[in-house]
Write an enzyme that holds these catalytic residues in place. Structure first.
Site, PDB file in Angstrom:
ATOM      1  N   GLU A   1     -26.116  13.692  -2.577  1.00 24.82           N
ATOM      2  CA  GLU A   1     -27.355  13.988  -2.241  1.00 24.82           C
ATOM      3  C   GLU A   1     -28.297  13.251  -3.152  1.00 24.82           C
ATOM      4  OE1 GLU A   1     -29.560  17.747  -2.988  1.00 24.82           O
ATOM      5  OE2 GLU A   1     -27.901  18.346  -4.256  1.00 24.82           O
TER       6      GLU A   1
ATOM      7  N   GLU B   1      -7.042   1.281 -12.996  1.00 26.01           N
ATOM      8  CA  GLU B   1      -6.461   2.474 -12.292  1.00 26.01           C
ATOM      9  C   GLU B   1      -5.345   3.053 -12.937  1.00 26.01           C
ATOM     10  OE1 GLU B   1      -8.197   1.948  -7.821  1.00 26.01           O
ATOM     11  OE2 GLU B   1      -6.339   0.832  -8.116  1.00 26.01           O
TER      12      GLU B   1
ATOM     13  N   CYS C   1       0.725  -1.204   0.139  1.00 23.25           N
ATOM     14  CA  CYS C   1      -0.169   0.000  -0.150  1.00 23.25           C
ATOM     15  C   CYS C   1       0.860   1.344  -0.007  1.00 23.25           C
ATOM     16  CB  CYS C   1      -0.964  -0.031   1.334  1.00 23.25           C
ATOM     17  SG  CYS C   1      -1.825   1.551   1.519  1.00 23.25           S
TER      18      CYS C   1
ATOM     19  N   HIS D   1     -26.878  20.025  -0.396  1.00 17.57           N
ATOM     20  CA  HIS D   1     -27.204  20.586  -1.784  1.00 17.57           C
ATOM     21  C   HIS D   1     -26.270  21.697  -2.070  1.00 17.57           C
ATOM     22  CE1 HIS D   1     -29.313  21.316  -5.290  1.00 17.57           C
ATOM     23  NE2 HIS D   1     -29.553  22.608  -5.168  1.00 17.57           N
TER      24      HIS D   1
ATOM     25  N   LYS E   1      -0.324   5.203  -6.013  1.00 25.04           N
ATOM     26  CA  LYS E   1      -1.784   5.410  -7.096  1.00 25.04           C
ATOM     27  C   LYS E   1      -2.477   6.543  -6.964  1.00 25.04           C
ATOM     28  CE  LYS E   1      -5.290   3.748  -5.773  1.00 25.04           C
ATOM     29  NZ  LYS E   1      -5.661   2.262  -5.831  1.00 25.04           N
TER      30      LYS E   1
ATOM     31  N   CYS F   1      -1.636   1.803  -3.105  1.00 25.32           N
ATOM     32  CA  CYS F   1      -2.594   2.717  -2.645  1.00 25.32           C
ATOM     33  C   CYS F   1      -2.120   4.072  -2.601  1.00 25.32           C
ATOM     34  CB  CYS F   1      -3.345   2.522  -1.427  1.00 25.32           C
ATOM     35  SG  CYS F   1      -3.680   0.749  -0.802  1.00 25.32           S
TER      36      CYS F   1
ATOM     37  N   TYR G   1      -8.732  -4.074 -11.205  1.00 21.68           N
ATOM     38  CA  TYR G   1      -8.694  -2.740 -10.843  1.00 21.68           C
ATOM     39  C   TYR G   1      -7.314  -2.088 -10.767  1.00 21.68           C
ATOM     40  CZ  TYR G   1      -6.848  -3.726  -6.234  1.00 21.68           C
ATOM     41  OH  TYR G   1      -6.153  -4.271  -5.101  1.00 21.68           O
TER      42      TYR G   1
END
Length: 527
Positions: A507, A221, A75, A502, A83, A80, A217
């Site tokens: 939302e 990615e 990671c 909002h 990346k 992670c 993935y």
């Protein structure tokens, strides 16, 4: 870094070590963690909090291309963290294009310099390596930079770089060695000329025109941010993208008419990437990689649909065809730790215990567990608490949120639609969904065709939420908040009573009201 550490005492002879242990009945450490990644370090540091004597043994075997890194695991070093930072670089490139629509005068052409980005990312990663070393020292956790293997269920031995043997004994041992990228060894030239994610983030020069092989993935990615910083990037996929993520049928709109299609939910991600500029070779698989006189790599592949053989040349070929547990040198079979013969992963029970008492495993090397950093960290901490803190709490692997950081991010938590149908039956599932347009896309006139969300619920009166899937900007940030509600058993009526913020993309989740079953157009109109 070495200046922080006291010089280790000369190791005792292996025979003497075993003799002393036999005479005293004690091992040197309460806990030995093999592997200095996220899960292993979390377990070691948590155990040290209880005043236990803890050691961490970690060694990074250089990649076939010679890339190595410091403490912290996949990671921190090749996963992670780098990346996400390179993904951010790509997002900034898109933001520059949008900025002109918002009135910013930007001189053209805008160019990206790989070396500047790479240096910044690598410097940050190195700071994390240093931080982990400091934390271990502060918590009085002994760190051994050696590659070890079991000689008996309580003993691990390994050689230092100077060739000296180190023997470590412990009452409890946790295996947390993680995984490494696979190479397609049946493809000629794959190992000799290709790289993996273990190498990409540490390249000093731009990879140039790049072929990324795989539908995982990791593949998408990396291809996404390479495209985003302006590189000619192609993804070669033999099968469906993002296997293991939601692959259910979906309803899509064309000229305001709804059609049902067998297109996969995960394909929305690749559809956007194609519109973003990434090229795709679908239903294709490589057969050979050769180096040309101009140092480019000529790749030959088979097109399964056309039954043809095709070639093209690239500056870089990156393999993203899966990962394998890094356990081969641990000598697990000798001490009786059972593994899955097909995957090589360690078989553990709900308490992370292996087939050998006092030997445990956490993280990517464990069979049936999600290969995610946060789950490894949580499992490691809970394991230490059970071993030394009188806790009985087990790791809960249900409803773990995650995000794929492609150009248009895909975040999810809970069950996929097809998993929910398989578990509960299609008549007992209700799926609420919507196509929406982020407000930020309007002035910039960005295409929002693939911005989509769906909520998978039980149809019963309570309508408990089983899963939430969101494709759009900042998907990770959106899903993280809703993950708490779903973890706590949130229902569809409760979600509808939640007041949205909002104007945000998130939302729209609180306003989902069109069901797939209805066949109605799920496009959000108005604000």
């Amino acid at each position: 870094m070495a200046a922080l550490w006291r010089r280790a005492r000369p190791p005792a002879a292996p025979g003497l070590c075993r003799t002393l242990r036999a005479l005293s009945g004690k091992n040197e450490y309460d806990l030995l963690v093999i592997g200095g990644g996220s899960g292993g370090l979390a377990c070691a540091k948590e155990a040290a909090q209880f005043g236990r004597k803890v050691a961490v043994l970690d060694y990074v075997e250089p990649s076939p291309q010679g890339t190595a890194w410091g403490l912290g695991g996949t990671c921190v070093n090749v996963g992670c963290i780098p990346k996400k930072l390179m993904h951010q670089a790509a997002l900034l490139g898109s933001a520059i294009k949008d900025a002109q629509r918002y009135g910013w005068n930007i001189s053209q052409p805008v160019q990206h310099t790989w070396s500047v980005m790479a240096q910044g990312v690598q410097n940050y990663v190195k700071s994390l390596n240093w931080g982990h070393r400091v934390q271990l020292q502060e918590k009085k956790v002994k760190y051994f930079n050696i590659k070890g293997s079991f000689s008996d269920p309580h003993t691990v031995r390994g050689l230092t770089k100077a060739g000296k043997e180190i023997v470590v004994t412990a009452d409890n041992i946790v295996i947390a060695t993680g995984g490494r990228p696979k190479y397609p060894m049946h493809v000629s030239g794959a190992l000799e000329y290709g790289i993996t994610s273990d190498d990409l983030f540490w390249l000093k020069k731009s990879p140039g025109k790049t072929l990324v092989v795989g539908a995982s993935y990791v593949s998408l990615e990396c291809a996404g941010f390479l495209t985003g910083i302006g590189l000619d990037t192609t993804v070669m996929m033999r099968s469906v993208p993002l296997r293991g993520f939601d692959q259910a049928t979906r309803v899509y709109k064309k000229k305001h008419i709804c059609f049902t299609s067998q297109q996969q939910m995960a394909s929305l991600v690749t559809e956007h990437m194609e519109s973003y500029g990434t090229k795709f070779l679908k239903r294709c698989f490589p057969t050979k990689v050769q180096k040309l006189e101009n140092d480019r790599l000529q790749v030959t592949w088979k097109n399964a649909d056309l039954d043809t053989e095709e070639t093209d040349s690239f500056n870089t070929v990156m393999w993203a065809v899966g990962r394998a547990p890094d356990t081969k040198t641990l000598n697990l079979e000798t001490i009786g730790v059972k593994t899955n013969s097909e995957t090589g992963k360690i078989i553990v029970d709900a308490s992370e215990a292996t087939s050998v008492p006092h030997i445990y495993a956490v993280g990517d090397i464990t069979e049936g567990r999600p290969e995610l950093t946060p789950t490894a960290i949580a499992a490691g901490k809970l394991l230490a608490q059970r071993l030394f803190g009188q806790s009985s709490e087990l790791m809960d692997y249900d409803n773990v949120p995650t995000t794929v950081f492609t150009p248009l991010e895909y975040g999810c938590v809970g069950l996929s639609e097809e998993a929910a149908v398989q578990r509960h039956g299609s008549d007992n599932i209700e799926v609420y969904h919507a196509y929406y347009k982020p407000l930020e896309f309007t002035v910039a006139e960005r295409d929002a065709t693939q911005c989509y969300m769906k909520m998978v619920c039980l149809r019963e009166r309570e309508q408990r939420i089983l899963g939430l899937h969101f494709i759009g900007p900042n998907a990770g940030e959106v899903i993280q908040g809703f993950a708490l509600g779903i973890k706590c058993g949130a229902t569809y009526p409760q979600m509808m009573k939640t007041v949205g913020i909002h104007p945000t993309c998130a939302e729209e989740v609180t306003k989902l009201h069109i069901t797939k079953r209805s066949g109605l157009d799920a496009t959000v109109t108005g604000c």
